[in-house]
Design a protein around this motif. Structure first.
Motif, PDB file in Angstrom:
ATOM      1  N   GLU A   4      42.915   9.938  38.754  1.00 59.86           N
ATOM      2  CA  GLU A   4      42.179  11.041  37.431  1.00 59.86           C
ATOM      3  C   GLU A   4      42.824  10.741  36.690  1.00 59.86           C
ATOM      4  O   GLU A   4      41.704  10.944  35.841  1.00 59.86           O
ATOM      5  CB  GLU A   4      43.355  12.495  38.097  1.00 59.86           C
ATOM      6  N   SER A   5      43.829   9.718  36.808  1.00 62.93           N
ATOM      7  CA  SER A   5      44.645   9.983  35.054  1.00 62.93           C
ATOM      8  C   SER A   5      45.304   8.807  35.327  1.00 62.93           C
ATOM      9  O   SER A   5      46.041   8.335  36.456  1.00 62.93           O
ATOM     10  CB  SER A   5      45.259  11.169  34.855  1.00 62.93           C
ATOM     11  N   GLU A  58      48.338  16.178  27.805  1.00 61.76           N
ATOM     12  CA  GLU A  58      47.591  15.127  27.742  1.00 61.76           C
ATOM     13  C   GLU A  58      47.215  15.879  26.043  1.00 61.76           C
ATOM     14  O   GLU A  58      46.904  15.945  24.778  1.00 61.76           O
ATOM     15  CB  GLU A  58      45.931  15.443  27.711  1.00 61.76           C
ATOM     16  N   SER A 102      45.747  20.153  30.820  1.00 60.87           N
ATOM     17  CA  SER A 102      44.049  19.681  30.990  1.00 60.87           C
ATOM     18  C   SER A 102      43.132  21.246  30.775  1.00 60.87           C
ATOM     19  O   SER A 102      42.157  20.753  30.323  1.00 60.87           O
ATOM     20  CB  SER A 102      43.623  19.338  32.009  1.00 60.87           C
ATOM     21  N   GLY A 124      44.956  10.832  28.660  1.00 56.33           N
ATOM     22  CA  GLY A 124      45.269  10.992  30.605  1.00 56.33           C
ATOM     23  C   GLY A 124      46.254  12.327  30.452  1.00 56.33           C
ATOM     24  O   GLY A 124      46.713  12.607  29.661  1.00 56.33           O
ATOM     25  N   LYS A 125      46.808  12.270  31.520  1.00 54.90           N
ATOM     26  CA  LYS A 125      48.428  12.759  31.742  1.00 54.90           C
ATOM     27  C   LYS A 125      49.749  12.615  31.938  1.00 54.90           C
ATOM     28  O   LYS A 125      49.523  11.130  32.534  1.00 54.90           O
ATOM     29  CB  LYS A 125      48.138  14.034  33.420  1.00 54.90           C
TER      30      LYS A 125
END
Length: 135
Positions: A4-5, A58, A102, A124-125
């Protein structure tokens, strides 16, 4: 699993990089992923972190059109509401920077979509363990 990130940056020791991989999938498989990653020769350590045991943030940069005074005022109120700041301003557009989880970043994009969004960039995280535990 789906990534996802993915965030990579220089670690505290400049000889090493730090990689944060955000993964979605069956939680039971995380243990297997950690075991496999820890087997890699160049990996020093690998940990699983969740929102409960880590700070997860993020950053968003968003450029959008805001050509008249009313649009600028409305946009600035939205950016301020989300704790963001304006980092670039031209007669017809602005760039805002917003940080948070997020959900907050998604909500900011949703509110700013009333303007013509030209471009968005998200980091991204990034994750850091809470307390004394290693990241």
């Amino acid at each position: 699993f789906n990534i996802e990130s993915l965030v990579v940056s220089q670690g505290r020791d400049p000889r090493f990089s730090r990689m944060t991989i955000g993964i979605v999938g069956n939680p039971g498989g995380f243990v297997q992923i950690i075991k496999q990653v820890n087997k890699l020769i160049d990996v020093i350590h690998c940990f699983e972190h969740s929102a409960e045991n880590a700070v997860v943030k993020e950053m968003l940069l968003v450029r959008f059109l805001a050509g008249d005074a009313t649009q600028r005022t409305d946009a600035l109120q939205i950016v301020e509401h989300f704790g963001g700041k304006t980092v670039d301003l031209t007669p017809s557009s602005m760039v805002a920077m917003i940080t948070g989880d997020s959900t907050k970043v998604d909500a900011a994009v949703g509110m700013l979509s009333q303007f013509a969004i030209i471009e968005t960039v998200r980091t991204g995280k990034v994750v850091m363990a809470r307390g004394e535990q290693p990241t």
